[in-house]
Every structure is written in structure tokens, then in C-alpha cells.
Design a protein around this motif. Sequence first.
Motif: not given
Length: 266
Positions: A138-150, A172-179, A224-229
Motif C-alpha cells: 500500500a505504501i509502495a502504491a502511494v509512493q508510485a502515485i507520487l513518483l508518477g506526479v513527479q 523516489m524510484e529506488r525507495v519504490l523498488f525497495e518497498l 521486478l524482473v523487468g526493472h532488473h533485466r
Amino acid sequence: MQALPLALMAFILYVAAASWQALALARRVPPRNALVRGFGTLGLLCHLPLAVGLLDKGDSLLPGFSTSVVLAGALAVLVLLVVSLFKPVLNVATGLFPLAGVVLLLAVEWPSPEKASGMTPGIALHALSSALAFALLAIAAVQAILLGVQNQALRHHHIRGVVQSLPPLTTMERVLFELIWAGMILLTLAIASGFVFVDNMFAQHLVHKTVLSLAAWVIFAALLVGHHRLGWRGMRAVRWTLGGYMMLLLAYFGSKFVLEVLLARP
């Protein structure tokens, strides 16, 4: 204990914390992380007794719809407050805190007919890992919304206002993927423990949750695979995160909502 006044107090404290953080994002007031965490913690202290109290109503193994959303809201707030001590995620409070307050108010006036009782250690592990996965994602989802706005603002060269208050895009992106990584570990544990400890995961009323949870797992795993590969990031990461979380939201609460609210069945 009067439930409604306590729920109102929690709601007011959550809204106060979210409002200050929102104003800080808009650069109308100076950032006060300690103030936001303080109001959020006080709101949580009002929230938790009500969440626990709702579990004392009813007679079944698993909590009902309103009890589930209240417990999930309390856990999401708690996780956010803890994670914000180590990661720059407190901006998520602007969306998460008011939502937790609203569902608490609704649940107090509309309690579930069920409670969680007689849990075995295995079922408790499944329930706890499921709840923690839901809270983190849930935190990741809101973080994604903020990332999208940014992301959209920077793409259109709008660098004032909210964008100036957010951490750098790479952070912002690093924290999103950590979450997402942390949430995926817990979601994997929740699904695995469900197959081990829950009798017939594909039984009536559980088949939708099982299938949708697996679909959410596949979406997050693909991201996660798409981000890494393949280097997926930006708006693609935002869309996949929100898509995976919507699937998880339907898995956790969709069937309960249909059965208990639309069909009025316990």
C-alpha cells in the motif's frame, strides 16, 4: 469505551498530520517530520484499541470486511511510521493517513459480524505476513502515485511546487523498488503459508483471494524482473505497481465486500 469519539479523534489526528505534510509538499509550510509522525502516532494510539475491539465481535475464524480494512489501515500506518525513520517515505502520509481515518469511521458505525478466533500458529503466520505485505505494498502504491506526479511534472518541465519538495527522482524510484521487494518477500511467505496451513486454499470464498493474490504476485514479479533485466522505470513502473496493488486489493477485500456488503452474507 465510546468507539465513535475515539474514531473521530483518530480521524482528526490523521487528517492534521496529512494536511501538514501536504502543505509542506506544496511549500506553504516548512517540513516538520517530527510533527507529522507525532500526530500520526497519536492517531494510531486511538486507532489500535478500536481495531482490537472489533475482533471481539462475532464468532468465526477470519475477520470480516470492515474489521479487515481497519486492521490493515492500522498496520499500514504503523509500517509507514517505522519505515519513515529510515527512508524518505513520509510524503505517503498525505494519502494513507486520511484513508485509514475514513475506513475507521465507517467500520465503527458498520462493524463486521465476524471475528478472528482460534487461530493456529500457522494461520497466524499466514495472516500476519499477508497483512504486512498488504501494508508495505500500500505504501509502495502511494509512493508510485507520487513518483508518477513527479515524473510527469519533470517531463513537462514543471519544476516548482510539489516537485521541489519531493526527493530526487532516482531516490523516489529506488525507495519504490525497495518497498516492492520487501512486500514481495512477505507476499511470497503469505501465499506459501496459505497453501501449507490453510485447509483447501481453493475452497469456496477463498478461490478468488487465492487466484487474485497469485496474479498480483506475478505482476510484481514481472515488474521486478523487468526493472532488473530491461531497465523498466518511470511511468511503466508506476503503472505496473498500481496494477499489481489493485489486484491485491481485490484479492484481500473484493470477495469480502461482495459477500458482506452487496449480498449481506456473513
